[in-house]
Enzyme design. Structure first.
Site, mmCIF file in Angstrom:
data_model
loop_
_atom_site.group_PDB
_atom_site.id
_atom_site.type_symbol
_atom_site.label_atom_id
_atom_site.label_comp_id
_atom_site.label_asym_id
_atom_site.label_seq_id
_atom_site.Cartn_x
_atom_site.Cartn_y
_atom_site.Cartn_z
ATOM 1 N N CYS A 246 0.823 -1.277 0.123
ATOM 2 C CA CYS A 246 -0.046 0.192 0.058
ATOM 3 C C CYS A 246 1.026 1.268 0.010
ATOM 4 O O CYS A 246 2.123 1.302 -0.354
ATOM 5 C CB CYS A 246 -0.915 0.107 1.225
ATOM 6 S SG CYS A 246 -0.234 -0.055 2.753
ATOM 7 N N ARG B 56 -3.337 -0.654 5.301
ATOM 8 C CA ARG B 56 -3.824 -1.872 4.567
ATOM 9 C C ARG B 56 -3.018 -3.128 4.166
ATOM 10 O O ARG B 56 -3.364 -4.188 4.745
ATOM 11 C CB ARG B 56 -4.367 -1.146 3.387
ATOM 12 C CG ARG B 56 -5.460 -0.208 3.147
ATOM 13 C CD ARG B 56 -5.621 0.620 2.255
ATOM 14 N NE ARG B 56 -4.437 1.527 1.913
ATOM 15 C CZ ARG B 56 -4.326 1.959 0.674
ATOM 16 N NH1 ARG B 56 -5.043 2.195 -0.282
ATOM 17 N NH2 ARG B 56 -3.197 2.895 0.616
ATOM 18 N N ASP C 260 -8.236 3.773 1.091
ATOM 19 C CA ASP C 260 -7.478 4.122 1.985
ATOM 20 C C ASP C 260 -8.115 4.740 3.235
ATOM 21 O O ASP C 260 -8.849 5.593 3.313
ATOM 22 C CB ASP C 260 -6.387 5.370 1.506
ATOM 23 C CG ASP C 260 -5.472 6.094 2.249
ATOM 24 O OD1 ASP C 260 -5.343 5.435 3.301
ATOM 25 O OD2 ASP C 260 -4.756 6.854 1.731
HETATM 26 P P1 4NP Z 1 -1.655 2.770 4.128
HETATM 27 O O1 4NP Z 1 -2.356 4.215 4.780
HETATM 28 O O2 4NP Z 1 -1.226 3.101 2.763
HETATM 29 O O3 4NP Z 1 -2.980 2.029 4.064
HETATM 30 O O4 4NP Z 1 -0.819 2.418 5.006
HETATM 31 C C1 4NP Z 1 -1.783 5.453 4.584
HETATM 32 C C2 4NP Z 1 -0.832 5.556 5.639
HETATM 33 C C3 4NP Z 1 -0.097 6.844 5.557
HETATM 34 C C4 4NP Z 1 -0.651 7.847 4.703
HETATM 35 C C5 4NP Z 1 -1.336 7.407 3.921
HETATM 36 C C6 4NP Z 1 -2.284 6.210 3.770
HETATM 37 N N1 4NP Z 1 0.016 9.172 4.756
HETATM 38 O O5 4NP Z 1 -0.353 9.864 4.045
HETATM 39 O O6 4NP Z 1 1.004 9.337 5.656
#
Ligand code: 4NP
Length: 167
Positions: free
Chosen positions: A17, A23, A134
């Site tokens: 991800c 995720r 997300d």
């Molecule tokens: P992930 O979620 O991709 O599912 O781990 C996110 C974690 C951090 C961020 C965006 C999505 N961020 O912008 O820091």
């Protein structure tokens, strides 16, 4: 699928991800949990990574952990960035959304085989959408929904891969 899965040559899967804190750690934990439940630990190597460097070294997000723990799933990941070498190392790389998929494909300088790099929800038996949304900026319900989508996609993925195990 192009090979048998054996103990000598376990099947390597990496879930990817953006941050590797919500995720993909959930997918790694859920898939490993299913593998353990079916007694197939010797046949799989499960990992996760992120396309960004935002959260390197961090454990899974506390909301992701809470939702997973409620379902008896532990998340042990420590965020790392997905690297070009991972494209050669893993049998299957499963992106959570289209942006992750594009970023992975661009690492290679060419489009890697669509057999090896795809969206996790290709395996979702009930895919209203192709992406795992997300949940980072939203509430607990988003994390719950992410867990449910990942759980049913992982079950159908493992059902398919189990057919290729040579015991
Ligand atoms: P992930 O979620 O991709 O599912 O781990 C996110 C974690 C951090 C961020 C965006 C999505 N961020 O912008 O820091």
């Amino acid at each position: 699928m192009n090979r048998k899965i054996t103990k000598e040559n376990p099947y390597k899967i990496c879930f990817v991800c953006l941050g590797n804190i919500c995720r993909s750690p959930t997918a790694e934990g859920v898939f490993q949990h299913l593998v353990n439940e079916r007694g197939l630990q010797s046949y799989f190597f499960v990992d996760s990574a992120g396309t960004s460097a935002y959260h390197i070294g961090e454990p899974a997000n506390s909301k992701s952990q809470w939702v997973a723990n409620q379902k008896g799933v532990q998340l042990h990941s420590k965020a790392r960035r997905f690297e070009r070498a991972d494209l050669d190392d893993f049998d299957l790389v499963l992106a959570m959304d289209h942006e992750n998929l594009r970023n992975i494909q661009q690492l290679n300088g060419k489009i890697p085989s669509s057999e090896r790099v795809k969206l996790l929800r290709e395996y979702d038996p009930n895919p209203e959408d192709k992406a795992v949304p997300d949940p980072y900026y939203g509430g607990m319900d988003g994390f719950q929904r992410v867990f449910d989508v990942i759980k049913r996609s992982s079950e159908s993925l493992l059902d398919e891969l189990e057919e290729w195990i040579e015991k």
